[in-house]
Scaffold this active site. Structure first.
Site, PDB file in Angstrom:
ATOM      1  N   HIS A   7      -2.254   0.438  -7.248  1.00 52.27           N
ATOM      2  CA  HIS A   7      -1.533  -0.765  -7.643  1.00 52.27           C
ATOM      3  C   HIS A   7      -1.903  -1.093  -9.093  1.00 52.27           C
ATOM      4  O   HIS A   7      -3.079  -1.053  -9.453  1.00 52.27           O
ATOM      5  CB  HIS A   7      -1.906  -1.930  -6.721  1.00 52.27           C
ATOM      6  CG  HIS A   7      -1.070  -3.136  -6.978  1.00 52.27           C
ATOM      7  ND1 HIS A   7       0.231  -3.231  -6.553  1.00 52.27           N
ATOM      8  CD2 HIS A   7      -1.329  -4.276  -7.651  1.00 52.27           C
ATOM      9  CE1 HIS A   7       0.731  -4.391  -6.956  1.00 52.27           C
ATOM     10  NE2 HIS A   7      -0.184  -5.039  -7.610  1.00 52.27           N
ATOM     11  N   ASN A  48      -3.111   3.917  -1.779  1.00 52.30           N
ATOM     12  CA  ASN A  48      -2.114   3.435  -2.739  1.00 52.30           C
ATOM     13  C   ASN A  48      -2.779   3.108  -4.072  1.00 52.30           C
ATOM     14  O   ASN A  48      -3.954   2.750  -4.110  1.00 52.30           O
ATOM     15  CB  ASN A  48      -1.451   2.169  -2.186  1.00 52.30           C
ATOM     16  CG  ASN A  48      -0.383   1.617  -3.113  1.00 52.30           C
ATOM     17  OD1 ASN A  48       0.417   2.374  -3.689  1.00 52.30           O
ATOM     18  ND2 ASN A  48      -0.351   0.302  -3.279  1.00 52.30           N
ATOM     19  N   GLY A  89       7.322   9.216 -11.732  1.00 53.15           N
ATOM     20  CA  GLY A  89       6.459  10.288 -11.260  1.00 53.15           C
ATOM     21  C   GLY A  89       5.392  10.766 -12.218  1.00 53.15           C
ATOM     22  O   GLY A  89       4.886  11.883 -12.069  1.00 53.15           O
ATOM     23  N   ASN A 100       2.384   9.742 -12.294  1.00 58.33           N
ATOM     24  CA  ASN A 100       1.179   9.922 -11.472  1.00 58.33           C
ATOM     25  C   ASN A 100       1.274  11.178 -10.615  1.00 58.33           C
ATOM     26  O   ASN A 100       0.288  11.888 -10.438  1.00 58.33           O
ATOM     27  CB  ASN A 100       0.939   8.689 -10.600  1.00 58.33           C
ATOM     28  CG  ASN A 100       0.294   7.560 -11.374  1.00 58.33           C
ATOM     29  OD1 ASN A 100      -0.882   7.594 -11.682  1.00 58.33           O
ATOM     30  ND2 ASN A 100       1.097   6.564 -11.750  1.00 58.33           N
ATOM     31  N   LEU A 143       7.586  -0.417   2.163  1.00 61.86           N
ATOM     32  CA  LEU A 143       6.455  -0.681   3.053  1.00 61.86           C
ATOM     33  C   LEU A 143       6.215   0.535   3.959  1.00 61.86           C
ATOM     34  O   LEU A 143       7.159   1.185   4.393  1.00 61.86           O
ATOM     35  CB  LEU A 143       6.798  -1.908   3.913  1.00 61.86           C
ATOM     36  CG  LEU A 143       5.653  -2.592   4.642  1.00 61.86           C
ATOM     37  CD1 LEU A 143       4.649  -3.167   3.657  1.00 61.86           C
ATOM     38  CD2 LEU A 143       6.195  -3.700   5.543  1.00 61.86           C
ATOM     39  N   ILE A 144       4.943   0.822   4.214  1.00 62.11           N
ATOM     40  CA  ILE A 144       4.624   1.967   5.076  1.00 62.11           C
ATOM     41  C   ILE A 144       4.743   1.524   6.545  1.00 62.11           C
ATOM     42  O   ILE A 144       4.116   0.551   6.958  1.00 62.11           O
ATOM     43  CB  ILE A 144       3.203   2.482   4.773  1.00 62.11           C
ATOM     44  CG1 ILE A 144       3.138   3.037   3.343  1.00 62.11           C
ATOM     45  CG2 ILE A 144       2.762   3.549   5.767  1.00 62.11           C
ATOM     46  CD1 ILE A 144       4.041   4.225   3.068  1.00 62.11           C
TER      47      ILE A 144
END
Ligand code: GAR
Length: 189
Positions: A107, A105, A15, A17, A90-91
């Protein structure tokens, strides 16, 4: 008058971010970080959320697949945008349909390289190192129904030297994320 833009963060890990984004927008009257949704009961992000007095929801697969439950949770909090900050599931399509071009997102590599299922955290940096890349970086992109394939919003790069290891690459990526991710979010909003 347009009301505040409300954001939900999705996270699975430590966490850093989440904390950085939360602090960046803390004094912004137009953008509010409302809550963190987390799929991992051992994730340090849950403790971080507590420390920040940020509401969190811990869910399992059954809850995640319960379209009504998740959508209702977001609806009650008037969520406009979803930011994935180290979220590893996965969303589902129901979320993509409900939030078209409103799920973002980050990455830890330069997509379209080094993306896809299983490509997260150290796995990414290891692959980058093994392929003798001379640069790496971060990609912020819209989320679609496949891992790491939505259209790219922004990328930031950093050089890789011969001395770099998985750990030093991770640190370089961390620095890029801390410096740029909140700014990129702000620009999109
Ligand atoms: C970040 O480096 C993010 O780019 C990565 O997970 C880390 C989460 O760190 N995301 C992915 O790998 C997504 N495929 P954090 O929990 O400390 O913010």
């Amino acid at each position: 008058m347009k009301r505040t833009i409300n954001i939900a963060l999705f996270a699975s890990g430590t966490g850093t971010n989440v904390e950085n984004i939360f602090k960046y927008f803390q004094k912004n009257e137009n953008i509010r970080i409302k809550c963190v949704l987390c799929n991992n009961k051992n994730a340090y992000v849950l403790q971080r959320a507590k420390n920040l007095e940020l509401e969190s929801l811990l869910f399992d697969r059954i809850m995640y697949n319960d379209e009504k439950l998740i959508l209702n949770y977001l609806k009650i909090r008037e969520i406009d945008f979803i930011i994935l900050a180290g979220f590893l599931w996965l969303i589902p399509e129901y979320l993509i349909n409900q939030f078209p071009n409103k799920i973002i997102n980050i990455h830890p590599a330069l997509l379209p390289k080094y993306g896809g299922k299983g490509m997260f955290g150290e796995n990414v940096h290891k692959a980058v190192l093994e392929n003798h890349e001379t640069i790496t970086g971060i990609t912020v992109h819209y989320v679609n129904k496949n891992y790491d394939e939505g259209s790219i919003i922004a990328q930031k790069t950093v050089e890789i030297t011969k001395e770099d290891t998985i750990e030093t690459i991770a640190e370089k990526i961390h620095i890029l994320e801390q410096k740029y991710f909140p700014q990129i979010i702000e620009n999109i909003l």
